[in-house]
Design an enzyme around this catalytic site. Sequence first.
Site, PDB file in Angstrom:
ATOM      1  N   ARG A 174       0.823  -1.229   0.000  1.00 51.65           N
ATOM      2  CA  ARG A 174       0.000   0.000   0.000  1.00 51.65           C
ATOM      3  C   ARG A 174       0.852   1.272   0.000  1.00 51.65           C
ATOM      4  O   ARG A 174       0.535   2.258   0.654  1.00 51.65           O
ATOM      5  CB  ARG A 174      -0.957   0.030   1.211  1.00 51.65           C
ATOM      6  CG  ARG A 174      -1.875  -1.145   1.321  1.00 51.65           C
ATOM      7  CD  ARG A 174      -2.863  -1.253   0.171  1.00 51.65           C
ATOM      8  NE  ARG A 174      -3.504  -2.546   0.227  1.00 51.65           N
ATOM      9  CZ  ARG A 174      -3.038  -3.636  -0.409  1.00 51.65           C
ATOM     10  NH1 ARG A 174      -1.975  -3.560  -1.176  1.00 51.65           N
ATOM     11  NH2 ARG A 174      -3.652  -4.789  -0.299  1.00 51.65           N
TER      12      ARG A 174
ATOM     13  N   SER B 177      -9.991  -0.357   4.264  1.00 48.61           N
ATOM     14  CA  SER B 177      -9.276  -0.708   5.495  1.00 48.61           C
ATOM     15  C   SER B 177      -8.710   0.544   6.145  1.00 48.61           C
ATOM     16  O   SER B 177      -8.052   1.343   5.488  1.00 48.61           O
ATOM     17  CB  SER B 177      -8.100  -1.642   5.186  1.00 48.61           C
ATOM     18  OG  SER B 177      -8.597  -2.833   4.655  1.00 48.61           O
TER      19      SER B 177
ATOM     20  N   GLU C 124      -3.999   3.495   7.100  1.00 48.78           N
ATOM     21  CA  GLU C 124      -3.991   3.372   5.635  1.00 48.78           C
ATOM     22  C   GLU C 124      -4.801   4.527   5.041  1.00 48.78           C
ATOM     23  O   GLU C 124      -4.429   5.105   4.030  1.00 48.78           O
ATOM     24  CB  GLU C 124      -4.583   2.019   5.213  1.00 48.78           C
ATOM     25  CG  GLU C 124      -4.616   1.856   3.696  1.00 48.78           C
ATOM     26  CD  GLU C 124      -4.922   0.450   3.228  1.00 48.78           C
ATOM     27  OE1 GLU C 124      -4.521  -0.524   3.901  1.00 48.78           O
ATOM     28  OE2 GLU C 124      -5.564   0.325   2.174  1.00 48.78           O
TER      29      GLU C 124
HETATM   30  C1  LIG Z   1     -15.424  -0.503  -0.045  1.00 48.73           C
HETATM   31  C2  LIG Z   1     -13.954  -0.260  -0.263  1.00 48.73           C
HETATM   32  C3  LIG Z   1     -13.125  -1.329  -0.564  1.00 48.73           C
HETATM   33  C4  LIG Z   1     -11.751  -1.132  -0.751  1.00 48.73           C
HETATM   34  N1  LIG Z   1     -10.978  -2.199  -1.042  1.00 48.73           N
HETATM   35  C5  LIG Z   1      -9.659  -2.022  -1.231  1.00 48.73           C
HETATM   36  C6  LIG Z   1      -8.809  -3.132  -1.557  1.00 48.73           C
HETATM   37  O1  LIG Z   1      -9.248  -4.264  -1.680  1.00 48.73           O
HETATM   38  N2  LIG Z   1      -7.493  -2.880  -1.739  1.00 48.73           N
HETATM   39  C7  LIG Z   1      -6.948  -1.641  -1.631  1.00 48.73           C
HETATM   40  O2  LIG Z   1      -5.747  -1.483  -1.814  1.00 48.73           O
HETATM   41  N3  LIG Z   1      -7.716  -0.575  -1.335  1.00 48.73           N
HETATM   42  C8  LIG Z   1      -9.056  -0.740  -1.133  1.00 48.73           C
HETATM   43  N4  LIG Z   1      -9.840   0.338  -0.828  1.00 48.73           N
HETATM   44  C9  LIG Z   1      -9.218   1.675  -0.650  1.00 48.73           C
HETATM   45  C10 LIG Z   1      -9.172   2.541  -1.935  1.00 48.73           C
HETATM   46  O3  LIG Z   1     -10.253   2.210  -2.789  1.00 48.73           O
HETATM   47  C11 LIG Z   1      -7.862   2.385  -2.678  1.00 48.73           C
HETATM   48  O4  LIG Z   1      -6.760   2.789  -1.899  1.00 48.73           O
HETATM   49  C12 LIG Z   1      -7.850   3.203  -3.986  1.00 48.73           C
HETATM   50  O5  LIG Z   1      -6.762   2.812  -4.742  1.00 48.73           O
HETATM   51  C13 LIG Z   1      -7.772   4.714  -3.754  1.00 48.73           C
HETATM   52  O6  LIG Z   1      -7.984   5.340  -4.998  1.00 48.73           O
HETATM   53  P1  LIG Z   1      -8.721   6.764  -5.104  1.00 48.73           P
HETATM   54  O7  LIG Z   1      -8.747   7.148  -6.529  1.00 48.73           O
HETATM   55  O8  LIG Z   1     -10.037   6.708  -4.432  1.00 48.73           O
HETATM   56  O9  LIG Z   1      -7.696   7.668  -4.322  1.00 48.73           O
HETATM   57  P2  LIG Z   1      -7.998   8.807  -3.227  1.00 48.73           P
HETATM   58  O10 LIG Z   1      -8.623   8.157  -2.046  1.00 48.73           O
HETATM   59  O11 LIG Z   1      -8.720   9.921  -3.838  1.00 48.73           O
HETATM   60  O12 LIG Z   1      -6.508   9.229  -2.874  1.00 48.73           O
HETATM   61  C14 LIG Z   1      -5.632   8.336  -2.225  1.00 48.73           C
HETATM   62  C15 LIG Z   1      -4.213   8.901  -2.290  1.00 48.73           C
HETATM   63  O13 LIG Z   1      -3.751   8.829  -3.620  1.00 48.73           O
HETATM   64  C16 LIG Z   1      -3.306  10.112  -4.048  1.00 48.73           C
HETATM   65  N5  LIG Z   1      -3.598  10.238  -5.476  1.00 48.73           N
HETATM   66  C17 LIG Z   1      -4.778  10.022  -6.089  1.00 48.73           C
HETATM   67  N6  LIG Z   1      -4.659  10.220  -7.411  1.00 48.73           N
HETATM   68  C18 LIG Z   1      -3.368  10.595  -7.626  1.00 48.73           C
HETATM   69  C19 LIG Z   1      -2.627  10.966  -8.773  1.00 48.73           C
HETATM   70  N7  LIG Z   1      -3.181  10.999  -9.991  1.00 48.73           N
HETATM   71  N8  LIG Z   1      -1.316  11.287  -8.614  1.00 48.73           N
HETATM   72  C20 LIG Z   1      -0.731  11.260  -7.394  1.00 48.73           C
HETATM   73  N9  LIG Z   1      -1.391  10.921  -6.273  1.00 48.73           N
HETATM   74  C21 LIG Z   1      -2.691  10.603  -6.389  1.00 48.73           C
HETATM   75  C22 LIG Z   1      -4.111  11.097  -3.216  1.00 48.73           C
HETATM   76  O14 LIG Z   1      -3.479  12.368  -3.180  1.00 48.73           O
HETATM   77  C23 LIG Z   1      -4.110  10.369  -1.890  1.00 48.73           C
HETATM   78  O15 LIG Z   1      -2.883  10.588  -1.221  1.00 48.73           O
HETATM   79  C24 LIG Z   1     -11.219   0.168  -0.624  1.00 48.73           C
HETATM   80  C25 LIG Z   1     -12.064   1.256  -0.347  1.00 48.73           C
HETATM   81  C26 LIG Z   1     -13.416   1.042  -0.161  1.00 48.73           C
HETATM   82  C27 LIG Z   1     -14.309   2.216   0.131  1.00 48.73           C
END
Ligand SMILES: Cc1cc2nc3c(=O)[nH]c(=O)nc-3n(C[C@H](O)[C@H](O)[C@H](O)COP(=O)(O)OP(=O)(O)OC[C@H]3O[C@@H](n4cnc5c(N)ncnc54)[C@H](O)[C@@H]3O)c2cc1C
Length: 283
Positions: free
Chosen positions: A163, A210, A278
Amino acid sequence: MFNGIEIIDNADLKKYCTFKIGGRGTIVFPKNVNELKRIVKECDKNNLNYFILGNGSNLLFSDFEINTILVSLKYFNEIRQVKKDEVFVGAGVNLFPLNIYLKNHNLSGLEWSYGIPGSIGGAIFMNAGAFGHSISENILNIKVLKCGKVENISKKNLEFSYRKSNINGIILGATMKFKEGNLDEIAFLQQDYLERRKMSQPYDKFSAGSVFKRNIEKNIIPAKIIDTFGLKGTRIGGAEISKKHAGFIVNNGDAKAIDVLALIEYIKYKTGEDLELEIIYVK
Ligand SMILES: Cc1cc2nc3c(=O)[nH]c(=O)nc-3n(C[C@H](O)[C@H](O)[C@H](O)COP(=O)(O)OP(=O)(O)OC[C@H]3O[C@@H](n4cnc5c(N)ncnc54)[C@H](O)[C@@H]3O)c2cc1C
């Protein structure tokens, strides 16, 4: 300051995250790299912080006004096949439509991610993973905006761990490699992973996934520890440790960020573990 660039002032941040928690803030939506460069420049010039907003699925926004400028890359939504088994994916593409695209093009390898509600930019930055896989497996190179310049960085020059990535810059997109597959098998696997998720996670509730990271070296699995201490179902305000999966905090509808933060501290106090977050708190 951001003349001509799409902007929402005083945005209700609840609408921009899967936790459905948050106060107010300014979000800008650059349509291309030039607009993004202008935003970064203006922020630097005016001493303003900015934060790249993906799909907000790993975030907890503060209940108050956020002074950091949120930059959404939702318009960086290109999906382009560059070779038979290679696809360029814009940072703003969500994992759901990407999985549909891959299925329709008989490309296999990302099925495990079906159901993660993140953008590809967020998934790469966080090195999202599940079921023994992580997004870094499919990366060939990434395109970033760094110090005002667009660079392509190949995977061998990047570090990915649990992660975590060492990416320093704004991810604009990535070239990803897949295996040739079969549409029916890909569809079956995607549904299977989604069903497994729905069975083990509070998928029907608002959350940010998580709350704590696993500690691979020390073999610390937060959900297991929280469960051992019988904390499932514990509530503070509208925030609750999921009864289904102890690693998730869910918003029962009216949770505030302070409820979530208090519950996090309560978990650490009760378990005696200094668990690493996380989810990212944006204030
Ligand atoms: C129901 C549910 C289930 C989930 N299951 C999982 C799972 O199985 N595995 C897992 O790993 N995660 C899981 N997650 C967490 C989450 O979905 C992941 O971490 C996902 O990859 C985050 O992506 P996001 O676009 O929503 O990022 P955001 O939450 O919007 O941002 C997360 C971070 O990434 C950075 N970021 C975003 N885009 C960019 C970019 N273009 N350039 C640089 N930095 C950037 C942001 O600044 C921030 O620091 C889950 C979440 C939920 C709600």
